[in-house]
Every structure is written in C-alpha cells, then in structure tokens.
Design a protein around this motif. Structure first.
Motif, PDB file in Angstrom:
ATOM      1  N   UNK A 370      29.041  68.432 101.032  1.00 59.75           N
ATOM      2  CA  UNK A 370      28.879  67.630 100.822  1.00 59.75           C
ATOM      3  C   UNK A 370      27.850  66.780 100.215  1.00 59.75           C
ATOM      4  N   UNK A 371      26.492  66.710 100.008  1.00 61.41           N
ATOM      5  CA  UNK A 371      25.739  66.255 100.280  1.00 61.41           C
ATOM      6  C   UNK A 371      25.541  66.736  98.373  1.00 61.41           C
ATOM      7  N   UNK A 372      25.448  67.300  98.430  1.00 62.01           N
ATOM      8  CA  UNK A 372      25.738  67.772  96.648  1.00 62.01           C
ATOM      9  C   UNK A 372      26.905  66.952  95.570  1.00 62.01           C
ATOM     10  N   UNK A 373      28.357  66.318  96.211  1.00 58.99           N
ATOM     11  CA  UNK A 373      28.866  65.892  96.125  1.00 58.99           C
ATOM     12  C   UNK A 373      28.199  64.260  95.576  1.00 58.99           C
ATOM     13  N   UNK A 374      27.685  63.537  96.951  1.00 62.68           N
ATOM     14  CA  UNK A 374      26.694  62.603  97.246  1.00 62.68           C
ATOM     15  C   UNK A 374      26.795  62.359  95.178  1.00 62.68           C
ATOM     16  N   UNK A 375      26.154  63.180  94.504  1.00 60.12           N
ATOM     17  CA  UNK A 375      25.215  62.888  92.987  1.00 60.12           C
ATOM     18  C   UNK A 375      26.616  62.528  92.295  1.00 60.12           C
ATOM     19  N   UNK A 376      27.362  62.932  92.805  1.00 57.04           N
ATOM     20  CA  UNK A 376      29.363  62.582  91.201  1.00 57.04           C
ATOM     21  C   UNK A 376      29.018  61.033  91.540  1.00 57.04           C
ATOM     22  N   UNK A 377      28.592  60.408  92.694  1.00 57.05           N
ATOM     23  CA  UNK A 377      29.263  59.215  93.175  1.00 57.05           C
ATOM     24  C   UNK A 377      28.059  58.031  92.082  1.00 57.05           C
TER      25      UNK A 377
END
Length: 555
Positions: A370-377
């Motif tokens: 989920x930490x990597x997904x943060x860079x999508x926001x």
C-alpha cells in the motif's frame, strides 16, 4: 622583495584572468563531453551498435522525408493519395442512415418515443458484408471479431444493465454520499488481489481501463524513483511485444522507453538484452502475461530476479490475460508463473472489462504494498476549493460501472470463470492445432497458452493477403507488424461456437491467396508498406490521425 612595476602587474593579472577563463571553459567542455558521453555509452550498452545505427537511420530518414515533403509537387501528390484513402475510411465509419444529424441542440426537447426510435436505428447502424447491409450488432454477435467485444451472455448483460440503472448517478469522488459504491470498489480490488495471490500488504485501485492502469503503474514508479532514489531522468525497459500504452505513459510522464527484442522462436523478451539495458536511471521493467501481439507470457521469474537484484520495479501487464490466466490450471491447461508469487513483481494490471465480462471502462491496478500505491495518488492541500485528493487520473468517476463490475464478478465466481476459461482457451487451442497440422502454408508464432493465436506465413504466401481474404469473409482480425508479419485472433466466448467456421474460412483464404488478388487489400497495403520505404511511418501516422479526425466528423 620590491613590488612589480604597474605594467607588469597588469599583465600578470590579465594572465590569471585568462587562465581562470580557460579553466572554466575546459571544465564546461569536460562536463558536456562527460554528460553526452554517458548518454551515448548507456545507449550503446542498452541497444548495441546495431540498435544505435537503426535509431540514427530512423532520424536521418525522418529528416529526409521532411525535406522531400517540402517540395510542393510531392506534397500535392501525397495529399491526393491520402484524400482518396480518407474517403474509404469515411465510407467504413460513416455508413448511410436515416437518423437525422444533430449539429446543435434542438430548439425544443424531443419526445421519449422519438428518441427511442432513433436509438434503435443507431443500434442497428451496421457495416457491409458481401454487398449486403447487416444488423450492426450482428457484426460482433456472429463472433467474427478478434477480441473487442467480451460478452458474457444475455443474462449477464441484463444483470449489468439493471445494476447500472441503480447506481446511474453515483460518483466515487464523493464516497460519503455513495458509501455503497465505495464498498463495492474496495471489494472489486480485494477480489482481484486475491486472484493474483497478493500478500496482505498489497493494495490497488480501479481505473477506466488497461491503458489507465498501465499509466498509473508507470507514474507510480516514476514518483517512487524520484523520491526514494533521486532519479531525475527515468527510464523503463520493456519488450517489443509490450502494449503501446507504455509508450503513451513514457510520452505523458517523461519516462524514456527502451524496447527490447523478443526471441524469434519463443516470442518471449530476451532476458540477456533486458539485463544489458538496465542503467542507473532505470526505474522499472515490464513483462506481459500474455502480450497482445503473440499471446505469449514473458519469463516473469527471470524478469523478477533482474528487478529484485537492481532494486527496481517490475510491472506485469495482465490486462489481456485478466480473468483467464489465473484460471488456466483450474481449467486443465498449462500455465507459467506470472503473479505476486513471483519475487520481484511490484505491480500488476488486470482488466475486469475483458475476460472478466464487466462493463467497458473498468480495470484494476495492483501494488505489492500500500505504501507503493501512495505514489499513484494526487493530493492538493492548498486549493481554494478545499482539500482535493484522487487515486487515479480521473476526478469524477462512473460508480455505475464499478457496481457493474462487482455484480459481474460475484455472479460468475470461481466456477463461472473457470468454465469460461475452459471454453475460450479450448477454442484457441483448437485453432492452433488445426493450423499446425492441416495448413502447411501457415505457422503459429511461439507457443500461446491463453486466448490469442498469432498466425504468420510459412514462406510461400503473403500473410496480409490472407488477412484481406478473411476480411472479405466477414472476419475482423488484428494485423501485426514487426519482425514477423502476421495477424492474430483473440478468442472470446463469442468465438467458441464459430471456431469451425474460422478454420474453414482460413483454409479457403489461404487457397485464394495463392492466386494473389489483382488489387491488394487494406491489410496488404497498409501493413505491407511498413518497412518498405522511409516514407511509410509518416504516411501511416498521418492516416491514423485522419482516422481519428473522421471519428468526430458529423457528415
């Protein structure tokens, strides 16, 4: 010691100034040489001397073509030919109809019955086959389209329609207003993560389709590399067979794309060349499961090892494989490692609107953490309209489509998707077997494991002529350019009942192609010219743009 006379002191001062200026110039020159030298060395290491020579040739050829087209006579001649081609495009995209043209808002709103009548006519606005007009829906209901329409059956369509009607005005941008849509979106993501054996740390998001899922994965890795590794000139290494959406992502997000050849026999990306292409600016690798052109699954395990060793991302494009590849083994077919069980895989894209049979406009992008997904926001804290945050490219999104995806997935379940996989992949296997055993003029590219079967010439016929003959028989297939001219069929549930028709028409088309039609068809004309002249890329690019222009033409 006495001071130097004034003239001599001035000379010494001037000499020091000159020396300082020379040093600065030398340093600047050394920096420029070092900077561009590193760029050239990276390019040579990544593509090799031959690849670099091809790139140089392409640039020179493009420049020469530009000069040639500046000559008025040449430009006029080319325009005449392209205008003729545009007329053919218009006849295909704009068939005659009795539905009136709407160039502006009507002065008074039309009645519902009038609109229903026009919608019925537009629904049946079809194409021409053998000189006869047919119902527009029949073109895809006959199962003669390669991919394009992923129809799960009339009963499922009815369920999707009723679901969309319930959530027609919903918008996930306002989850507090539509908590049911928020719940369904989270569950769609969770179900897809489970299919791909994601760890408990994983997260994902829904998108509008495979292209947006790929764009988001690339944007995420770019921002991760910038924040965690300080990379300002990001690069990604992808197979030649990877989807063009990665080039689109590179164009939009400023990521240099290095394409690597596939093995001519296996059609998998060459791992040795991938390894050579990785530099200090590489942020991610890409593998397909399967790729669009040949339907081949890349060596994801080897790519994962490279990604892990170099501490970079690995995205697996499973948009086309979607709800087939995870069910191959259950359906009794051979599979290969492709999901989060492979060490090194950091993100995966999966289209729910393909073999998941969800309504068009739905896909899922997944991340190992989920930490990597943060860079999508995208988050803006200082906007005068208040705090604004969105997970993907879109702001407002159609919650109705998310609800349709949820209803579809829950309706079919593991047993439904396993049965679907058995039928669709079984149809592809039958086509592959018959071509290999009964049509010696043709050959199959690689060893496809999923729904796509790529067919090329064994040497005695022009494969694009065969594609044209199939087109005359009503088949809508995908022509392939590149190192092996070919076309493919992406089997769907609609293909299953017409496999024998496809094989029969293919045999007839091969027989007809031996006679070589007097006038080359569309496939032979467009794709056959792809590598024959430096003018071809310009012409094809221009015609593609005019094709898009025609899509927005009224009459």
């Amino acid at each position: 010691m006495s001071a130097l006379p004034e003239p001599e002191a001035s000379v010494m001062q001037r000499m020091r100034s000159v020396a300082t200026l020379d040093n600065a110039r030398n340093l600047a020159l050394a920096y420029v040489v070092l900077h561009f030298g590193c760029i050239w060395l990276r390019a040579i290491r990544a593509t090799g001397p031959i690849g670099l020579a091809k790139a140089a040739y392409h640039r020179v050829a493009t420049f020469v073509v530009g000069l040639v087209l500046r000559i008025p006579a040449n430009r006029r001649r080319l325009e005449r030919e392209m205008n003729k081609a545009v007329l053919d495009i218009e006849s295909s995209l704009m068939p005659s109809t009795t539905v009136p043209v709407q160039r502006e808002l009507p002065a008074y709103g039309r009645t519902a019955p009038w609109i229903e009548a026009q919608l019925a006519a537009l629904e049946h606005l079809g194409s021409s086959k053998d000189g006869e007009n047919h119902d527009g829906t029949r073109v895809w209901r006959d199962g003669r389209c390669s991919g394009a329409v992923y129809h799960g059956g009339d009963d499922l369509s009815a369920l999707i329609s009723s679901t969309i009607a319930r959530f027609l005005v919903s918008n996930p941008l306002h989850p507090e207003v539509f908590p049911g849509v928020r719940k369904m979106e989270a569950e769609v993501v969770a179900m897809v993560l489970s299919m791909f054996h994601a760890p408990s740390t994983a997260g994902g998001a829904t998108t509008s389709g495979g292209t947006e899922s790929i764009l988001m994965a690339c944007k995420t890795m770019r921002d991760w590399a910038r924040a965690e590794r300080g990379i300002k000139h990001p690069e990604m290494v992808i197979p030649n067979s990877a989807h063009v959406a990665f080039d689109k992502a590179g164009h939009y997000f400023g990521i240099k794309v290095r394409r690597i050849p596939v093995d001519p026999m296996t059609r998998k990306v060459r791992i040795d060349l991938v390894a050579r292409a990785i530099t200090g600016n590489t942020i991610m690798l890409v593998g397909s499961a399967p790729n669009f052109p040949d339907g081949i699954i890349d060596d994801i395990v080897a790519l994962g090892e490279l990604a892990r060793r170099n501490r970079i991302g690995l995205h697996v494009d499973c948009c086309l494989g979607s709800f087939l590849v995870p069910f191959l083994e259950r359906a009794g077919f051979v599979s290969e490692p492709f999901d989060f069980r492979v060490d090194g895989v950091t993100s995966i894209s999966c289209d729910t609107h393909k073999y998941g049979f969800a309504p068009k406009g739905t896909s899922v992008v997944m991340y190992r953490t989920k930490a990597l997904r943060r860079y999508q926001y995208f988050v803006s804290e200082g906007w005068v309209g208040g705090v604004y945050a969105s997970p993907t490219l879109a702001g407002s999104r159609p919650g109705a489509l998310i609800a349709g995806a949820w209803a579809t997935m829950v309706r079919l379940g593991i047993d439904g998707y396993t049965e679907s996989c058995h039928m669709i992949v079984g149809a592809a296997k039958k086509i592959e077997r018959i071509v290999r055993e009964e049509i010696p003029e043709l050959t199959i590219l690689g060893k496809p494991l999923v729904s796509v079967v790529a067919i090329s010439s064994a040497g005695s016929i022009n494969i694009y002529d065969v594609a044209d003959q199939m087109s005359k028989r009503g088949w809508h297939l995908n022509a392939l350019a590149g190192d092996r001219p070919a076309f493919h069929i992406a089997c769907t549930r609609l293909t299953v009942p017409v496999v024998d028709e496809f094989i029969s028409d293919l045999k007839d088309s091969v027989a007809q192609s031996r006679q070589r039609a007097a006038k080359p068809g569309t496939y032979a004309t467009v794709y056959g010219m792809g590598t024959t002249t430096p003018m071809a890329p310009y012409v094809i690019g221009e015609m593609a743009s005019r094709f898009i222009d025609t899509m927005y033409k009224i009459a």
